[in-house]
Design a protein around this motif. Structure first.
Motif, PDB file in Angstrom:
ATOM      1  N   GLU A  63      49.930  -7.678  13.116  1.00  9.15           N
ATOM      2  CA  GLU A  63      48.769  -8.578  12.976  1.00  9.15           C
ATOM      3  C   GLU A  63      49.312  -9.994  12.864  1.00  9.15           C
ATOM      4  OE1 GLU A  63      45.395  -8.669  13.161  1.00  9.15           O
ATOM      5  OE2 GLU A  63      45.715 -10.777  12.715  1.00  9.15           O
ATOM      6  N   THR A  73      36.213  -8.238  13.207  1.00 10.15           N
ATOM      7  CA  THR A  73      36.221  -7.075  12.312  1.00 10.15           C
ATOM      8  C   THR A  73      35.813  -7.410  10.876  1.00 10.15           C
ATOM      9  OG1 THR A  73      37.787  -5.917  13.718  1.00 10.15           O
ATOM     10  CG2 THR A  73      37.812  -5.309  11.400  1.00 10.15           C
ATOM     11  N   ILE A  85      52.780 -11.255  18.282  1.00 12.31           N
ATOM     12  CA  ILE A  85      53.537 -10.825  19.462  1.00 12.31           C
ATOM     13  C   ILE A  85      53.311 -11.886  20.547  1.00 12.31           C
ATOM     14  CG2 ILE A  85      53.901  -8.992  21.156  1.00 12.31           C
ATOM     15  CD1 ILE A  85      54.600  -8.209  18.214  1.00 12.31           C
ATOM     16  N   GLN A  87      27.420  -2.537  10.203  1.00 15.06           N
ATOM     17  CA  GLN A  87      26.470  -1.463  10.502  1.00 15.06           C
ATOM     18  C   GLN A  87      27.122  -0.442  11.441  1.00 15.06           C
ATOM     19  OE1 GLN A  87      22.774  -3.145  11.985  1.00 15.06           O
ATOM     20  NE2 GLN A  87      22.232  -3.908   9.956  1.00 15.06           N
ATOM     21  N   ASN A 122      31.280  -9.311  10.692  1.00 12.90           N
ATOM     22  CA  ASN A 122      30.108  -8.603  11.230  1.00 12.90           C
ATOM     23  C   ASN A 122      29.180  -8.112  10.110  1.00 12.90           C
ATOM     24  OD1 ASN A 122      31.059  -5.833  10.428  1.00 12.90           O
ATOM     25  ND2 ASN A 122      32.776  -6.495  11.692  1.00 12.90           N
ATOM     26  N   GLY A 171      31.933  -2.381  18.117  1.00 13.43           N
ATOM     27  CA  GLY A 171      33.262  -1.953  17.670  1.00 13.43           C
ATOM     28  C   GLY A 171      33.310  -1.308  16.297  1.00 13.43           C
ATOM     29  N   THR A 176      31.053   0.508  15.021  1.00 15.30           N
ATOM     30  CA  THR A 176      30.417   1.824  15.141  1.00 15.30           C
ATOM     31  C   THR A 176      31.306   2.807  15.893  1.00 15.30           C
ATOM     32  OG1 THR A 176      28.246   0.753  15.176  1.00 15.30           O
ATOM     33  CG2 THR A 176      28.354   3.004  16.049  1.00 15.30           C
ATOM     34  N   GLY A 212      33.021  -5.270  22.727  1.00 12.80           N
ATOM     35  CA  GLY A 212      31.682  -5.856  22.565  1.00 12.80           C
ATOM     36  C   GLY A 212      31.144  -5.755  21.149  1.00 12.80           C
TER      37      GLY A 212
HETATM   38  C1  LIG Z   1      28.820 -11.482  13.955  1.00 15.38           C
HETATM   39  C2  LIG Z   1      29.174 -10.096  14.425  1.00 15.38           C
HETATM   40  C3  LIG Z   1      28.397  -9.013  14.006  1.00 15.38           C
HETATM   41  C4  LIG Z   1      28.752  -7.718  14.428  1.00 15.38           C
HETATM   42  N1  LIG Z   1      28.082  -6.649  13.885  1.00 15.38           N
HETATM   43  C5  LIG Z   1      28.500  -5.386  14.200  1.00 15.38           C
HETATM   44  C6  LIG Z   1      27.911  -4.260  13.568  1.00 15.38           C
HETATM   45  O1  LIG Z   1      27.108  -4.379  12.639  1.00 15.38           O
HETATM   46  N2  LIG Z   1      28.259  -3.009  14.013  1.00 15.38           N
HETATM   47  C7  LIG Z   1      29.192  -2.840  15.014  1.00 15.38           C
HETATM   48  O2  LIG Z   1      29.441  -1.693  15.400  1.00 15.38           O
HETATM   49  N3  LIG Z   1      29.831  -3.893  15.550  1.00 15.38           N
HETATM   50  C8  LIG Z   1      29.526  -5.153  15.178  1.00 15.38           C
HETATM   51  N4  LIG Z   1      30.153  -6.234  15.723  1.00 15.38           N
HETATM   52  C9  LIG Z   1      31.227  -5.995  16.708  1.00 15.38           C
HETATM   53  C10 LIG Z   1      32.554  -5.663  16.034  1.00 15.38           C
HETATM   54  O3  LIG Z   1      32.782  -6.506  14.928  1.00 15.38           O
HETATM   55  C11 LIG Z   1      33.685  -5.807  17.056  1.00 15.38           C
HETATM   56  O4  LIG Z   1      33.387  -4.984  18.176  1.00 15.38           O
HETATM   57  C12 LIG Z   1      35.016  -5.359  16.516  1.00 15.38           C
HETATM   58  O5  LIG Z   1      35.292  -5.941  15.276  1.00 15.38           O
HETATM   59  C13 LIG Z   1      36.142  -5.693  17.511  1.00 15.38           C
HETATM   60  O6  LIG Z   1      37.344  -5.240  16.948  1.00 15.38           O
HETATM   61  P1  LIG Z   1      38.737  -5.566  17.633  1.00 15.38           P
HETATM   62  O7  LIG Z   1      39.772  -4.889  16.811  1.00 15.38           O
HETATM   63  O8  LIG Z   1      38.664  -5.246  19.094  1.00 15.38           O
HETATM   64  O9  LIG Z   1      38.875  -7.161  17.571  1.00 15.38           O
HETATM   65  P2  LIG Z   1      39.243  -8.186  16.383  1.00 15.38           P
HETATM   66  O10 LIG Z   1      38.467  -7.917  15.168  1.00 15.38           O
HETATM   67  O11 LIG Z   1      39.113  -9.543  17.001  1.00 15.38           O
HETATM   68  O12 LIG Z   1      40.754  -7.889  16.060  1.00 15.38           O
HETATM   69  C14 LIG Z   1      41.819  -8.247  16.914  1.00 15.38           C
HETATM   70  C15 LIG Z   1      43.005  -8.579  16.034  1.00 15.38           C
HETATM   71  O13 LIG Z   1      44.159  -8.762  16.859  1.00 15.38           O
HETATM   72  C16 LIG Z   1      44.933  -9.803  16.318  1.00 15.38           C
HETATM   73  N5  LIG Z   1      45.793 -10.305  17.423  1.00 15.38           N
HETATM   74  C17 LIG Z   1      45.379 -10.801  18.607  1.00 15.38           C
HETATM   75  N6  LIG Z   1      46.432 -11.134  19.370  1.00 15.38           N
HETATM   76  C18 LIG Z   1      47.539 -10.833  18.654  1.00 15.38           C
HETATM   77  C19 LIG Z   1      48.940 -10.961  18.912  1.00 15.38           C
HETATM   78  N7  LIG Z   1      49.398 -11.434  20.079  1.00 15.38           N
HETATM   79  N8  LIG Z   1      49.816 -10.555  17.951  1.00 15.38           N
HETATM   80  C20 LIG Z   1      49.354 -10.028  16.781  1.00 15.38           C
HETATM   81  N9  LIG Z   1      48.046  -9.919  16.476  1.00 15.38           N
HETATM   82  C21 LIG Z   1      47.146 -10.304  17.411  1.00 15.38           C
HETATM   83  C22 LIG Z   1      43.897 -10.798  15.818  1.00 15.38           C
HETATM   84  O14 LIG Z   1      44.429 -11.673  14.848  1.00 15.38           O
HETATM   85  C23 LIG Z   1      42.820  -9.872  15.268  1.00 15.38           C
HETATM   86  O15 LIG Z   1      42.987  -9.631  13.875  1.00 15.38           O
HETATM   87  C24 LIG Z   1      29.843  -7.531  15.318  1.00 15.38           C
HETATM   88  C25 LIG Z   1      30.599  -8.628  15.730  1.00 15.38           C
HETATM   89  C26 LIG Z   1      30.286  -9.898  15.272  1.00 15.38           C
HETATM   90  C27 LIG Z   1      31.153 -11.054  15.699  1.00 15.38           C
END
Ligand SMILES: Cc1cc2nc3c(=O)[nH]c(=O)nc-3n(C[C@H](O)[C@H](O)[C@H](O)COP(=O)(O)OP(=O)(O)OC[C@H]3O[C@@H](n4cnc5c(N)ncnc54)[C@H](O)[C@@H]3O)c2cc1C
Length: 385
Positions: free
Chosen positions: A34, A43, A173, A49, A46, A367, A369, A364
């Protein structure tokens, strides 16, 4: 070898963390990285939910499986999962028709769904307004987590449960390539770690790795505005509360027969223009999260979305919230912007480079869920199981 792993995972948001969980269960030696002190992106920004009922087709199944996984982990370690159900509040005849159609679909799947009358809703959630709530569809088995707590507890659980998993925060990374049949990664300290496979779960970060590939990928960034009231322990609004505009937006309803003839009433046009649908989620401290809106830009123009909040959009959201609930939604304690990546033609972006580097991003707005269930299938396909 100390610096060699079966798998290096880039990114410890919910998607990276659940890829680590499923790979760790297979006994793989894992480095989960991370870049930040702790995950601080979608993550944690949000609602928390967990709503399989809102998902289309396969993603419904990932959501149901994800719920099982959340419940299983919660039974071992507190990751903040609570079971208060999800409810979709219909405010007019079209929305009522859609909840009846979704109820039939869910019945045919054997997924528990209950239609509630206005009086039943008001008895369960006295904070709702009777003239808004015409009928509702309730999913009692659905759960939610506390977004600011869940990932931190999950990462603690992973390191406590699996001695084959190393978690490395503050580790960005900055390079990743196939060399000599392995994948080499270079981090911000210029340290080199190798692995049989690398899984990139970079969320919305498209500048550090594979920047050119992402720029032409068709990925879109979505900016969401969120509001949180001050603690209101007296307001009874437990569970995932989803309202009329959500019924008009979520994929499960788009698969219903009457969706194609759905018309947008005049008073909702401006809200739809800003991608607004109103959801409520009461946190354990009694505050109520209210959102959200959606503005979009492609990867090359993500910075144009800015970081500030539009007061106009917040007012639109609060005005709609006032139609739905009877407490003072203007007592806002904080607000923030959240960003997630998505693809308009794909449910998730999967790119495999030489069967060694596996990019999994743009999940999207679903995530929280679906990541736990989807990552299980993803790990199986990466290891061709
Ligand atoms: C306002 C909001 C409300 C939402 N509500 C919901 C909900 O109620 N229910 C639901 O199901 N979903 C919801 N979502 C969607 C959900 O939050 C996301 O789909 C999900 O969090 C995405 O997870 P992720 O791990 O793909 O991305 P991220 O949470 O963006 O995590 C990616 C991680 O990778 C790290 N990273 C990136 N590049 C590098 C690198 N090169 N080296 C090391 N680390 C790196 C970043 O620092 C980050 O911590 C919501 C989203 C938002 C923004």
């Amino acid at each position: 070898m100390k610096n060699h792993f079966d798998i290096i995972i880039v990114g410890s948001g919910i998607l990276g963390a659940f890829h680590a969980y499923h790979a760790a269960k297979l006994g793989k030696k894992i480095l989960l990285t991370e870049k930040d002190q702790y995950p601080a992106q979608a993550t944690v920004r949000n609602f928390g939910q967990v709503v399989p009922s809102g998902m289309g087709n396969d993603w419904f199944n990932y959501g149901v499986r994800g719920t099982e996984i959340y419940n299983q982990i919660q039974s071992e370690f507190d990751i903040s999962i609570r079971n208060n159900g999800s409810v979709y509040i219909a405010s007019d005849a079209d929305e009522r028709q859609l909840i009846h159609e979704l109820k039939s679909t869910m019945d045919s799947r054997g997924y528990q769904a209950q239609l509630l009358t206005t009086n039943q809703c008001l008895a369960k959630w006295p904070a709702l307004k009777s003239d808004y709530c015409k009928e509702a569809l309730f999913f009692p088995q659905e759960v939610s987590g506390e977004p600011e707590k869940l990932i931190h507890q999950l990462l603690k659980y992973l390191t406590y449960k699996f001695s084959n998993l190393t978690y490395a925060p503050f580790t960005t990374i900055i390079d990743c390539f196939v060399s000599g049949g392995r994948v080499k990664t270079i981090n911000n300290r210029q340290e080199e770690f190798t692995a049989e496979k690398v899984i990139v779960c970079n969320g919305g970060e498209f500048k550090l790795l594979f920047a050119d590939l992402f720029r032409d990928s068709g990925i879109i960034t979505s900016k969401l505005q969120m509001l949180r009231t001050r603690p209101m322990p007296e307001v009874a609004l437990e569970g995932n509360i989803l309202t009329g505009l959500t019924i008009r937006r979520y994929e499960s309803f788009q698969e219903c027969a009457s969706y194609s003839s759905l018309k947008t009433p005049e008073h909702l046009l401006e809200l739809k223009k800003w991608g607004i649908h109103i959801l409520f989620k009461k946190a354990t401290d009694g505050s109520i999260i209210i959102g959200d809106s959606h503005e979009y830009a492609d990867v090359a123009h993500t910075d144009d979305l800015g970081f500030s909040q539009s007061e106009y959009i917040n007012q639109l959201m609060l005005n709609e919230a006032k139609r739905i609930v009877n407490f003072d939604v203007t007592l806002i304690a904080s607000s923030w912007s959240g960003f997630y990546s998505q693809h308009n033609e794909k449910d998730i972006v999967e790119i495999d480079i030489e069967d060694k580097i596996h990019i999994r991003t743009a999940i999207g707005g679903k995530g929280m869920t679906t990541s736990a269930g989807y990552a299980e299938r993803s790990i199986k396909s990466i290891f061709a199981m």
